[in-house]
Design a protein around this motif. Structure first.
Motif, PDB file in Angstrom:
ATOM      1  N   GLN A 359       0.816  -1.209   0.000  1.00 28.88           N
ATOM      2  CA  GLN A 359       0.000   0.000   0.000  1.00 28.88           C
ATOM      3  C   GLN A 359       0.853   1.264   0.000  1.00 28.88           C
ATOM      4  N   MET A 360       2.036   1.200   0.628  1.00 27.35           N
ATOM      5  CA  MET A 360       2.934   2.353   0.623  1.00 27.35           C
ATOM      6  C   MET A 360       3.447   2.666  -0.784  1.00 27.35           C
ATOM      7  N   LEU A 361       3.466   1.658  -1.628  1.00 23.65           N
ATOM      8  CA  LEU A 361       4.040   1.824  -2.948  1.00 23.65           C
ATOM      9  C   LEU A 361       3.387   2.975  -3.697  1.00 23.65           C
ATOM     10  N   LYS A 362       2.058   2.992  -3.739  1.00 25.73           N
ATOM     11  CA  LYS A 362       1.354   4.030  -4.500  1.00 25.73           C
ATOM     12  C   LYS A 362       0.195   4.650  -3.710  1.00 25.73           C
ATOM     13  N   ASP A 363       0.165   4.425  -2.385  1.00 23.87           N
ATOM     14  CA  ASP A 363      -0.952   4.899  -1.559  1.00 23.87           C
ATOM     15  C   ASP A 363      -2.271   4.378  -2.108  1.00 23.87           C
ATOM     16  N   GLU A 364      -2.326   3.080  -2.370  1.00 24.50           N
ATOM     17  CA  GLU A 364      -3.524   2.436  -2.895  1.00 24.50           C
ATOM     18  C   GLU A 364      -4.038   1.414  -1.893  1.00 24.50           C
ATOM     19  N   GLN A 365      -5.347   1.325  -1.813  1.00 22.69           N
ATOM     20  CA  GLN A 365      -5.946   0.321  -0.928  1.00 22.69           C
ATOM     21  C   GLN A 365      -6.009  -1.013  -1.675  1.00 22.69           C
ATOM     22  N   THR A 366      -4.927  -1.750  -1.595  1.00 24.27           N
ATOM     23  CA  THR A 366      -4.848  -3.034  -2.262  1.00 24.27           C
ATOM     24  C   THR A 366      -4.233  -4.044  -1.308  1.00 24.27           C
ATOM     25  N   HIS A 367      -4.560  -5.294  -1.527  1.00 24.62           N
ATOM     26  CA  HIS A 367      -4.026  -6.366  -0.681  1.00 24.62           C
ATOM     27  C   HIS A 367      -3.333  -7.427  -1.527  1.00 24.62           C
ATOM     28  N   ARG A 368      -3.004  -7.057  -2.754  1.00 25.15           N
ATOM     29  CA  ARG A 368      -2.372  -8.001  -3.684  1.00 25.15           C
ATOM     30  C   ARG A 368      -1.002  -7.482  -4.090  1.00 25.15           C
ATOM     31  N   LEU A 369      -0.083  -8.400  -4.204  1.00 27.46           N
ATOM     32  CA  LEU A 369       1.234  -8.030  -4.708  1.00 27.46           C
ATOM     33  C   LEU A 369       1.108  -7.578  -6.159  1.00 27.46           C
ATOM     34  N   PRO A 370       1.883  -6.583  -6.573  1.00 26.83           N
ATOM     35  CA  PRO A 370       1.791  -6.105  -7.955  1.00 26.83           C
ATOM     36  C   PRO A 370       2.238  -7.177  -8.948  1.00 26.83           C
ATOM     37  N   GLU A 371       1.727  -7.064 -10.167  1.00 29.67           N
ATOM     38  CA  GLU A 371       2.119  -7.997 -11.222  1.00 29.67           C
ATOM     39  C   GLU A 371       3.497  -7.660 -11.783  1.00 29.67           C
ATOM     40  N   ASP A 372       3.833  -6.379 -11.769  1.00 28.24           N
ATOM     41  CA  ASP A 372       5.081  -5.927 -12.361  1.00 28.24           C
ATOM     42  C   ASP A 372       6.285  -6.508 -11.607  1.00 28.24           C
ATOM     43  N   SER A 373       7.206  -7.102 -12.331  1.00 27.21           N
ATOM     44  CA  SER A 373       8.343  -7.780 -11.702  1.00 27.21           C
ATOM     45  C   SER A 373       9.274  -6.797 -11.007  1.00 27.21           C
ATOM     46  N   VAL A 374       9.412  -5.587 -11.555  1.00 24.17           N
ATOM     47  CA  VAL A 374      10.285  -4.599 -10.925  1.00 24.17           C
ATOM     48  C   VAL A 374       9.694  -4.157  -9.589  1.00 24.17           C
ATOM     49  N   LEU A 375       8.393  -3.898  -9.571  1.00 24.70           N
ATOM     50  CA  LEU A 375       7.751  -3.510  -8.318  1.00 24.70           C
ATOM     51  C   LEU A 375       7.845  -4.627  -7.297  1.00 24.70           C
ATOM     52  N   ARG A 376       7.683  -5.850  -7.725  1.00 24.82           N
ATOM     53  CA  ARG A 376       7.808  -6.980  -6.803  1.00 24.82           C
ATOM     54  C   ARG A 376       9.216  -7.049  -6.209  1.00 24.82           C
ATOM     55  N   ALA A 377      10.193  -6.838  -7.085  1.00 29.12           N
ATOM     56  CA  ALA A 377      11.579  -6.881  -6.614  1.00 29.12           C
ATOM     57  C   ALA A 377      11.844  -5.757  -5.619  1.00 29.12           C
ATOM     58  N   ARG A 378      11.273  -4.580  -5.868  1.00 34.45           N
ATOM     59  CA  ARG A 378      11.456  -3.458  -4.942  1.00 34.45           C
ATOM     60  C   ARG A 378      10.871  -3.782  -3.569  1.00 34.45           C
ATOM     61  N   ILE A 379       9.683  -4.383  -3.552  1.00 34.53           N
ATOM     62  CA  ILE A 379       9.071  -4.736  -2.264  1.00 34.53           C
ATOM     63  C   ILE A 379       9.920  -5.760  -1.534  1.00 34.53           C
ATOM     64  N   ALA A 380      10.390  -6.771  -2.255  1.00 37.90           N
ATOM     65  CA  ALA A 380      11.208  -7.814  -1.634  1.00 37.90           C
ATOM     66  C   ALA A 380      12.497  -7.237  -1.068  1.00 37.90           C
ATOM     67  N   ARG A 381      13.186  -6.402  -1.862  1.00 40.22           N
ATOM     68  CA  ARG A 381      14.441  -5.808  -1.399  1.00 40.22           C
ATOM     69  C   ARG A 381      14.185  -4.914  -0.187  1.00 40.22           C
ATOM     70  N   GLY A 382      13.098  -4.166  -0.215  1.00 40.02           N
ATOM     71  CA  GLY A 382      12.791  -3.283   0.898  1.00 40.02           C
ATOM     72  C   GLY A 382      12.541  -4.023   2.195  1.00 40.02           C
ATOM     73  N   LEU A 383      12.126  -5.289   2.068  1.00 38.11           N
ATOM     74  CA  LEU A 383      11.866  -6.111   3.259  1.00 38.11           C
ATOM     75  C   LEU A 383      13.048  -6.988   3.641  1.00 38.11           C
ATOM     76  N   GLY A 384      14.169  -6.810   2.940  1.00 32.77           N
ATOM     77  CA  GLY A 384      15.383  -7.541   3.301  1.00 32.77           C
ATOM     78  C   GLY A 384      15.583  -8.859   2.585  1.00 32.77           C
ATOM     79  N   PHE A 385      14.772  -9.139   1.562  1.00 28.92           N
ATOM     80  CA  PHE A 385      14.953 -10.356   0.766  1.00 28.92           C
ATOM     81  C   PHE A 385      15.793 -10.026  -0.467  1.00 28.92           C
ATOM     82  N   LYS A 386      16.652 -10.963  -0.873  1.00 27.36           N
ATOM     83  CA  LYS A 386      17.521 -10.699  -2.014  1.00 27.36           C
ATOM     84  C   LYS A 386      16.728 -10.581  -3.307  1.00 27.36           C
TER      85      LYS A 386
END
Length: 931
Positions: A359-386
């Motif tokens: 939700q922090m990504l775009k201030d959207e009320q969503t409960h699903r991981l984004p489809e975009d691979s870059v956005l997914r990678a950003r979320i993972a890296r931000g949470l400490g996953f490689k």
């Protein structure tokens, strides 16, 4: 560079982590670059939303309030992001700050709207003449103080009942306030919005009135409230406006949300709700939804809320809106096992953290991981996953655990009942027993008997009559189509299980009585039908304990403790502090209501005694520890009765003038004093008062002199303990051990008690003093009695004289009270029984305490054996043997009382050995009785 963002600086790391986590943050900083300075100055870490922010936000033109709120919300949201990615705030703090932000915005909006409307018209009043204000109740995650970064806020609007004749005016005014607050918060312009508002949880949903008065809210939930609304109101919390009124409404609706009885019908409503959710998830292809998908946040919430709804009416610690506090409370009481609670807690934290980052990504009320691979990678890296695959694997693991736990709770199991450990070997197989039991029940349903099937089950004519009578029970026959099939599965299962026990008839009679007792509560029938583990525990306890079975039949609420596997009571027989604290908490809501207080005392005793009984059946504690726990429970309740009697007497007669003391001491004698009480034991009590207060007068309208005031208090104490309720009295009370016995005064002055004990007490009364201890009352008298007891027991005595009197008393008691025969031992009065051991130890104290004053340090049998051994009065091996003998006989005594039998037992090898040890010790000290 001027802001210190270049290089490996703290502000630079936070800025880069924030930009990695949130495009929304980038856009806000681009629009308002002045906010960047807060990162460099470290002020974002301190700029949490506070209630005081409302006053500052209200400064300025009223027409600009919406803009100020939007700017405030964005600035605070940036702080949420930087504190989260910078690891300054925990997940709980982030969610709490998000909730506090919404509360500040709500409070500000209400204050602004009320001020604007007040300029145009006089606000309505409530029935006490106060200005009527909107009471705002936060539901969902706002209510639980666990709001998402970009979640909408679930609200219910209410208000106090208006002054008579102003209902329509008040409704219109509150609706105006509510609607304008919603518009102010949800209006969307170039700067976005403050908060999305969802009012669908109000009575009658979208077709209901925007706000309702207290009386209308109560009426709706009493008449039309549905199970899903109970789940919603678990998280209700006062968040803005007239907070006191919101809190009153929440407290009023607690009986609707948290039922006093065990509400296992909540499982069915949860199934229905989950079925609807699953259908929507499947329809919208949302299997990967962090909230609603399998193993998602909603399943964790349902698991915890189910426990809250099921038991929250009896366990106040569960009636909290936050999920993690409720989960901790459920784990602490054993309602959710620790491994499962830890797994749910870890899963919840991970899922909520990922959800917040999404939700922090775009201030959207969503409960699903984004489809975009870059956005997914950003979320993972931000949470400490490689990389994202690592995060996805971790999410899959925790969601699978949650889904399995949820399925185990929700999906009924249909395993056949198995014989318990106490069941006898039977030539009839389990399958045949179930078949025969079904035949017996089917024939009983049409008023007939299948005697062949009954005989195959080993049931006598009395058991057949009990089954036939049960089949004709109107409440059982009147069950709905939903519950009737459960009845027709459950009863044969119980019949079949009972037939596997030696005392099949007695066990069946108890189970039949249980079904009668719960016939009007289909939720119990549903649980016993669906959960063979719970059913097996019930059958096992009913087969082994007539005492506990009778308690459950009379008070089906106690089934809770059979349905849940507990790790013991957690009580220490020598420390009742936890019991005192638990009882005090339960008594708070009763206030001065005597009837409610008495009901709470009885419920508390039933619940605690029942759990102690289960602990003994499970052998999780020694017999000595169980007896200590029973004594601690009785001491706690006796102390409560003492306190209630003090309050009662002060209300009627006032308190003693200039006396800042209790002045009265309650003393426990016998088994209570020795901290080794049995099930269904009575209490031996003695009372003494401060002599100096005897002639003072109370300061009430119906004044009494001190001596009469103390006597009245003792009468009230005994009344509190002996007043019968549905379960009988709390305890039977025996006060005959007071000076001069039944002929003496009910309460003695301390000096009178001391003079009697020093000059006129019989040897048996001094023996009784060995097992006497203060229970409740005046602290100074407690110390003086303890000193007096030590003084009296340490008086030098002629051993031969004491020995003769002890043997004479014991011989007379046995002749009058012993119920032993060649095959059975009277565990208390029999030769070599528990009283013989008590007399031995009392003799040793009376004769040797002058040389060994340490013998007076305890009243407990086990301690006295140890003290006598330390003093050299008993050698080490004999002390160990006596302790083992005491444990054996005390355990057998607990078994008898727990099965509602007299304290007589077969002379088994263990019992015979224990008797021999005690008789040998008596002989060594010259205490054997003459043939």
């Amino acid at each position: 560079d001027a802001l210190g963002w270049q290089g490996d600086t703290a502000s630079g790391r936070v800025l880069r982590a924030s930009l990695l986590a949130s495009d929304y943050a980038f856009e806000q900083w681009r629009r308002r670059p002045e906010l960047l300075a807060r990162i460099a100055g470290g002020r974002d870490a301190e700029a949490r939303p506070r209630a005081g922010d409302t006053a500052q936000l209200l400064e300025g033109a009223p027409g600009d309030l919406g803009a100020r709120l939007r700017r405030y919300r964005h600035a605070q949201s940036l702080g949420l992001i930087t504190r989260d990615v910078g690891n300054v705030a925990s997940l709980e703090q982030t969610l709490s700050d998000s909730s506090r932000l919404a509360e500040v915005c709500l409070e500000t909006a209400i204050a602004g709207v009320e001020a604007a409307l007040a300029l145009r018209r006089e606000p309505p009043r409530d029935r006490d003449g106060r200005t009527l204000r909107l009471a705002v109740i936060g539901m969902g995650k706002l209510g639980g103080e666990e709001l998402n970064f970009s979640s909408d806020i679930d609200l219910v609007f209410a208000y106090a009942d208006p002054a008579h004749g102003t209902a329509e005016e008040a409704e219109a005014a509150m609706a105006r306030v509510g609607q304008r607050v919603v518009n102010l918060l949800s209006a969307n312009d170039a700067d976005g919005f403050v908060h999305r508002v969802d009012l669908r949880l109000r009575p009658f949903g979208t077709v209901g009135r925007l706000a309702l008065p207290q009386s209308a809210m109560e009426q709706y939930y009493q008449r039309d409230g549905r199970d899903w609304e109970r789940y919603a109101w678990v998280k209700a919390r006062s968040v803005a406006g007239d907070r006191a009124q919101a809190a009153r409404l929440i407290a009023t609706l607690k009986p609707f949300v948290f039922r006093r009885y065990l509400d296992y019908a909540a499982i069915d409503s949860l199934r229905e709700m989950k079925t609807l959710i699953d259908a929507e998830v499947a329809r919208a292809d949302r299997q990967d939804d962090l909230k609603l998908g399998p193993g998602g946040i909603r399943e964790i919430e349902f698991l915890v809320q189910l426990t809250q709804l099921t038991r929250g009416g009896r366990e106040p610690s569960l009636a909290v809106p936050g999920l993690l506090p409720a989960l901790a409370a459920a784990q602490a009481m054993g309602a959710i096992p620790r491994p499962l609670a830890d797994a749910l807690s870890d899963a919840y934290r991970l899922l909520r953290q990922v959800e917040n980052r999404v939700q922090m990504l775009k201030d959207e009320q969503t409960h699903r991981l984004p489809e975009d691979s870059v956005l997914r990678a950003r979320i993972a890296r931000g949470l400490g996953f490689k990389h994202f695959d690592s995060l996805a694997l971790r999410l899959a693991e925790v969601r699978e655990r949650v889904a399995n736990a949820f399925a185990d709770t929700l999906v009924p199991t249909r395993r056949r009942p198995t014989a318990s450990a106490t069941a006898r070997a039977s030539a009839t197989s389990g399958d045949d027993r179930v078949r025969h039991a079904s035949a017996v029940w089917q024939r009983a349903g049409v008023g007939e008997r299948d005697s062949g099937a009954a005989r195959a089950l080993g049931l006598d004519e009395g058991a057949e009559e009990a089954i036939t009578s049960l089949a004709g029970n109107s409440a059982l026959r009147g069950l709905s189509d939903r519950h009737a099939p459960r009845r027709d599965r459950l009863v044969p299962a119980l019949i079949a299980a009972a037939s596997g026990h030696e005392e099949a008839g007695a066990v069946l009679q108890r189970l039949v009585a249980l079904v009668r007792a719960i016939a009007g509560r289909p939720s119990y029938i549903a649980l016993l039908d669906e959960q063979p583990g719970a059913r097996g525990r019930v059958i096992d306890v009913f087969a082994r304990s007539g005492f506990l079975a009778d308690q459950v039949i009379a008070h089906p609420l106690l089934l809770d403790d059979l349905f849940v596997k507990r790790e013991g009571t957690g009580l220490d027989g020598n420390d009742s502090a936890s019991l005192h604290a638990a009882l005090a908490e339960k008594l708070l809501p009763a206030g001065d209501d005597a009837e409610e207080t008495l009901a709470i005392l009885h419920e508390f005793k039933l619940a605690q005694q029942f759990r102690i009984g289960l602990d003994w059946l499970a052998r999780t504690h020694t017999a000595d520890a169980i007896a200590g726990q029973l004594a601690a429970l009785a001491s706690t309740l006796a102390a409560a009765a003492h306190a209630q009697a003090f309050a009662d007497t002060c209300r009627q007669h006032g308190s003693l003038e200039a006396a800042n003391r209790d002045g009265l001491l309650m003393i426990g004698y016998g088994s209570l004093g020795a901290s080794e009480l049995g099930f269904a034991s009575d209490l031996d009590l003695v009372f003494i008062y401060e002599t100096a207060m005897a002639n003072a007068c109370t300061d009430g309208a119906r004044s009494l002199e001190g001596a009469r005031w103390f006597a009245r208090r003792v009468q009230r104490s005994v009344h509190w303990l002996t007043t019968p309720m549905r379960a009988g009295a709390l305890y039977a009370v025996d006060v005959r051990l007071r000076p001069d016995g039944g002929k003496g005064l009910l309460v003695s002055s301390f000096e009178g008690f001391a003079e009697y004990q020093r000059a006129r007490a019989w040897t048996w009364e001094l023996q009784a003093l060995v097992r006497a201890r203060p229970l409740a009352g005046d602290a100074q008298l407690h110390r003086r009695f303890t000193d007096l007891r030590r003084e009296l027991l340490c008086v030098p005595r002629d051993a031969g004289k004491v020995r003769g009197e002890v043997v004479e008393m014991r011989t007379r008691w046995r002749r009058e009270l012993d119920r032993s025969d060649s095959a059975h031992l009277d565990l208390k009065q029999g030769l070599g029984g528990l009283v013989d051991l008590e007399f031995l130890l009392q003799y040793l104290v009376l004769v040797h305490a002058a040389e060994h004053p340490g013998l007076t340090a305890s009243t407990r049998t086990r301690d006295l054996i140890s003290l006598a051994g330390s003093a050299g009065l008993i050698d080490r091996k004999d002390a160990e043997a006596l302790a083992h003998a005491h444990e054996t006989l005390l355990g057998a005594s607990l078994d008898c009382t727990l099965d509602a039998r007299p304290r007589r037992t077969l002379r088994t090898p263990d019992v015979t050995a224990a008797v021999a040890v005690i008789r040998a010790a008596l002989a060594r000290h010259g205490l054997s009785e003459p043939d």
